[in-house]
Write a protein that holds these residues in place. Sequence first.
Motif, PDB file in Angstrom:
ATOM      1  N   SER A  19       0.729  -1.201  -0.161  1.00 12.15           N
ATOM      2  CA  SER A  19      -0.133  -0.023  -0.006  1.00 12.15           C
ATOM      3  C   SER A  19       0.764   1.477  -0.021  1.00 12.15           C
ATOM      4  O   SER A  19       1.802   1.271   0.641  1.00 12.15           O
ATOM      5  CB  SER A  19      -1.011  -0.136   1.223  1.00 12.15           C
ATOM      6  OG  SER A  19      -0.330  -0.402   2.378  1.00 12.15           O
ATOM      7  N   MET A  20       0.650   2.074  -0.602  1.00 15.53           N
ATOM      8  CA  MET A  20       1.372   3.595  -1.097  1.00 15.53           C
ATOM      9  C   MET A  20       0.370   4.845  -1.051  1.00 15.53           C
ATOM     10  O   MET A  20      -0.737   4.523  -1.770  1.00 15.53           O
ATOM     11  CB  MET A  20       2.302   3.551  -2.214  1.00 15.53           C
ATOM     12  CG  MET A  20       2.933   4.640  -2.597  1.00 15.53           C
ATOM     13  SD  MET A  20       4.209   4.440  -3.805  1.00 15.53           S
ATOM     14  CE  MET A  20       3.171   3.922  -5.286  1.00 15.53           C
ATOM     15  N   TYR A  21       0.861   5.934  -0.381  1.00 14.68           N
ATOM     16  CA  TYR A  21      -0.197   7.190  -0.285  1.00 14.68           C
ATOM     17  C   TYR A  21       1.004   8.162  -0.747  1.00 14.68           C
ATOM     18  O   TYR A  21       2.210   8.298  -0.363  1.00 14.68           O
ATOM     19  CB  TYR A  21      -0.560   7.430   1.057  1.00 14.68           C
ATOM     20  CG  TYR A  21      -1.355   8.666   1.063  1.00 14.68           C
ATOM     21  CD1 TYR A  21      -2.691   8.292   1.110  1.00 14.68           C
ATOM     22  CD2 TYR A  21      -0.723   9.962   1.157  1.00 14.68           C
ATOM     23  CE1 TYR A  21      -3.502   9.657   1.282  1.00 14.68           C
ATOM     24  CE2 TYR A  21      -1.778  11.010   0.862  1.00 14.68           C
ATOM     25  CZ  TYR A  21      -3.189  10.945   1.045  1.00 14.68           C
ATOM     26  OH  TYR A  21      -3.922  11.983   0.915  1.00 14.68           O
ATOM     27  N   VAL A  22       0.720   8.960  -1.915  1.00 12.03           N
ATOM     28  CA  VAL A  22       1.318  10.181  -2.430  1.00 12.03           C
ATOM     29  C   VAL A  22       0.452  11.208  -2.306  1.00 12.03           C
ATOM     30  O   VAL A  22      -0.487  11.290  -2.746  1.00 12.03           O
ATOM     31  CB  VAL A  22       2.001   9.628  -3.629  1.00 12.03           C
ATOM     32  CG1 VAL A  22       2.560  10.863  -4.261  1.00 12.03           C
ATOM     33  CG2 VAL A  22       2.989   8.354  -3.591  1.00 12.03           C
ATOM     34  N   CYS A  23       1.144  12.383  -1.695  1.00 10.57           N
ATOM     35  CA  CYS A  23       0.536  13.751  -1.659  1.00 10.57           C
ATOM     36  C   CYS A  23       0.431  14.236  -3.030  1.00 10.57           C
ATOM     37  O   CYS A  23       1.277  14.283  -4.057  1.00 10.57           O
ATOM     38  CB  CYS A  23       1.237  14.818  -0.849  1.00 10.57           C
ATOM     39  SG  CYS A  23       1.299  14.182   0.930  1.00 10.57           S
ATOM     40  N   GLY A  24      -0.956  14.573  -3.568  1.00  8.03           N
ATOM     41  CA  GLY A  24      -1.208  14.964  -4.867  1.00  8.03           C
ATOM     42  C   GLY A  24      -1.519  16.462  -4.841  1.00  8.03           C
ATOM     43  O   GLY A  24      -1.015  17.377  -3.935  1.00  8.03           O
ATOM     44  N   PRO A  25      -1.870  17.074  -5.753  1.00  7.11           N
ATOM     45  CA  PRO A  25      -1.996  18.618  -6.063  1.00  7.11           C
ATOM     46  C   PRO A  25      -2.992  19.213  -5.607  1.00  7.11           C
ATOM     47  O   PRO A  25      -4.035  18.596  -5.232  1.00  7.11           O
ATOM     48  CB  PRO A  25      -2.075  18.674  -7.749  1.00  7.11           C
ATOM     49  CG  PRO A  25      -2.785  17.422  -7.933  1.00  7.11           C
ATOM     50  CD  PRO A  25      -2.701  16.325  -6.999  1.00  7.11           C
ATOM     51  N   THR A  26      -2.814  20.629  -5.233  1.00  7.95           N
ATOM     52  CA  THR A  26      -4.049  21.522  -4.972  1.00  7.95           C
ATOM     53  C   THR A  26      -4.480  22.084  -6.203  1.00  7.95           C
ATOM     54  O   THR A  26      -3.727  22.509  -7.147  1.00  7.95           O
ATOM     55  CB  THR A  26      -3.622  22.675  -4.202  1.00  7.95           C
ATOM     56  OG1 THR A  26      -2.899  22.051  -2.928  1.00  7.95           O
ATOM     57  CG2 THR A  26      -4.617  23.605  -3.817  1.00  7.95           C
ATOM     58  N   VAL A  27      -5.645  21.759  -6.555  1.00 13.34           N
ATOM     59  CA  VAL A  27      -6.076  21.874  -8.072  1.00 13.34           C
ATOM     60  C   VAL A  27      -6.777  23.247  -8.242  1.00 13.34           C
ATOM     61  O   VAL A  27      -7.943  23.499  -8.148  1.00 13.34           O
ATOM     62  CB  VAL A  27      -7.018  21.077  -8.404  1.00 13.34           C
ATOM     63  CG1 VAL A  27      -6.306  19.732  -8.723  1.00 13.34           C
ATOM     64  CG2 VAL A  27      -8.093  20.538  -7.434  1.00 13.34           C
ATOM     65  N   PHE A  36      -6.417  14.504  -4.301  1.00 19.85           N
ATOM     66  CA  PHE A  36      -6.685  15.858  -4.749  1.00 19.85           C
ATOM     67  C   PHE A  36      -7.030  17.028  -3.504  1.00 19.85           C
ATOM     68  O   PHE A  36      -8.186  16.733  -3.097  1.00 19.85           O
ATOM     69  CB  PHE A  36      -7.848  15.775  -5.866  1.00 19.85           C
ATOM     70  CG  PHE A  36      -7.342  15.335  -7.077  1.00 19.85           C
ATOM     71  CD1 PHE A  36      -6.266  16.015  -7.961  1.00 19.85           C
ATOM     72  CD2 PHE A  36      -7.764  13.926  -7.609  1.00 19.85           C
ATOM     73  CE1 PHE A  36      -6.118  15.411  -9.080  1.00 19.85           C
ATOM     74  CE2 PHE A  36      -7.378  13.466  -8.674  1.00 19.85           C
ATOM     75  CZ  PHE A  36      -6.353  14.114  -9.487  1.00 19.85           C
ATOM     76  N   THR A  37      -6.475  17.977  -3.509  1.00 21.23           N
ATOM     77  CA  THR A  37      -6.806  18.814  -2.420  1.00 21.23           C
ATOM     78  C   THR A  37      -7.770  19.999  -3.080  1.00 21.23           C
ATOM     79  O   THR A  37      -7.103  20.579  -4.050  1.00 21.23           O
ATOM     80  CB  THR A  37      -5.564  19.781  -1.716  1.00 21.23           C
ATOM     81  OG1 THR A  37      -4.804  18.740  -1.136  1.00 21.23           O
ATOM     82  CG2 THR A  37      -5.969  20.954  -1.038  1.00 21.23           C
TER      83      THR A  37
END
Length: 486
Positions: A26-34, A71-72
């Motif tokens: 399992s992996m979590y990666v911080c995504g973009p502020t859209v 997605f933030t």
Amino acid sequence: MTKITLHNTKTRSKEELVPIKDGQVSMYVCGPTVYDRAHIGNARPVIVFDTLFRLLRHVYGEANVTYVRNFTDVDDKINARAAESGRSIREITDETTQWYLDDMAAVGALEPTHMPRATEYIAQMVAMAEDLIAKGHAYAAEGHVLFAVESYADYGKLSGRSVDDMIAGARVEVAPYKRNPMDFVIWKPSDEGTPGWDSPWGRGRPGWHIECSAMAHELLGKAFDIHGGGNDLMFPHHENEIAQSKCVGDDFASIWMHNEMLQVEGKKMSKSLGNFFTVRDLLDQGVPGEVIRFVFLSTHYRKPMDWTAEKAKEAEKTLRKWQALTDGIDEGRVTATVIHAIADDLNTAGAIAEMHKLANAEDASSLKAAGRLLGLLSDAKEDWLSDGAEFGVTNHLRLFANTLNSLRTEAMKTKNFSKLDALKTQLSDIGIKTMQTKEGIQLEIDWFGAYQAMLIAKKDPRFVRVTGVNRRETWEWLKKEIEALV
């Protein structure tokens, strides 16, 4: 099974990946502020962790790998963009989310297993905030909820900073409702013109850090294997995530991975320096997505990466050769040397070096398999590989090369090089270089020179600000110019 080792920021050392659940990762990666287009620096963690995702799927099987990238879609920058444009927040975030997905697909990124939007997990964020307050790790004040940094003894261990150092070196918000300058916001009040949700502390919205803690808990559970992102997120974002999650009783991530930042032509990317551009800018200028990916993978993810036009040019030259070699060839098996390189802390530069060896040995099937593992050499030919104008240019270049070699042979006998030099000059004027090799004269298109020649020919003043090359437009123009010469 292939042994995968990854550099763990938390321990400052390489560790073998041993999944918490046997056979499942399992992996979590911080995504973009859209709120706008993704710049090329934003693409680096996407490509890095997409490559890891591909490796994990190769080793453990697609069904046994869960990858979450969020997605933030609630943020003050989004609110400001909505106020400036008069458009709704949802309209802006829907549009920019799709832009992001399209641009990342163009650089070969697979879609993660889950792509949660922060606004879909508000209830989980409120519940986590309530839990933190109940356990004495957070407090409510003037419509805010703040995390009490002093309540977590290990705060700062990920980034290697003490709280005192952080206070001295950080730009912290000084507010009367804070008990400690380093206490950070979990929840904040919203006015009538700002998005908000009901909560025990009044109408408001979440702070940035609580989002990832809540979504990771909901989608991956109390413990998961890998958490990734750019090293600019290590402090305060990742440090705050750890504090929140640990204080509600989660083990959170076992391995923390951070990619280094990106420069452009040796300088930090900045709008003031005129070297700031988005992924879409590059794509629109004719730089293929696969070329962008190749350039990124040519530098190890934990080293600073320098994007240059020369690297893009060399990457395209290599990819064209490899595509020609593998076209129509069935994919073979990924060689042990390629797997070993990628499994050794994502040594993609080493894997590409092995691919050069495979190409030199003309092992096309293994080359194609290695490319697929790295997200390269797709069967779906991009326009840059099949542009109709290219064939007209290529055929004429062959004709010119033959003509130049004949003229040179004649000139060597007569000692009269005027015809040869005249043709060389004409070709140089439209961005076609002539090179003398052991096999004779060879021609090469100088894309930047050709593009500038095109803009000058159009009397277009933009040529003084050229930062890239619109490949499709240049192909068409070159074809017409060369046909005129023929």
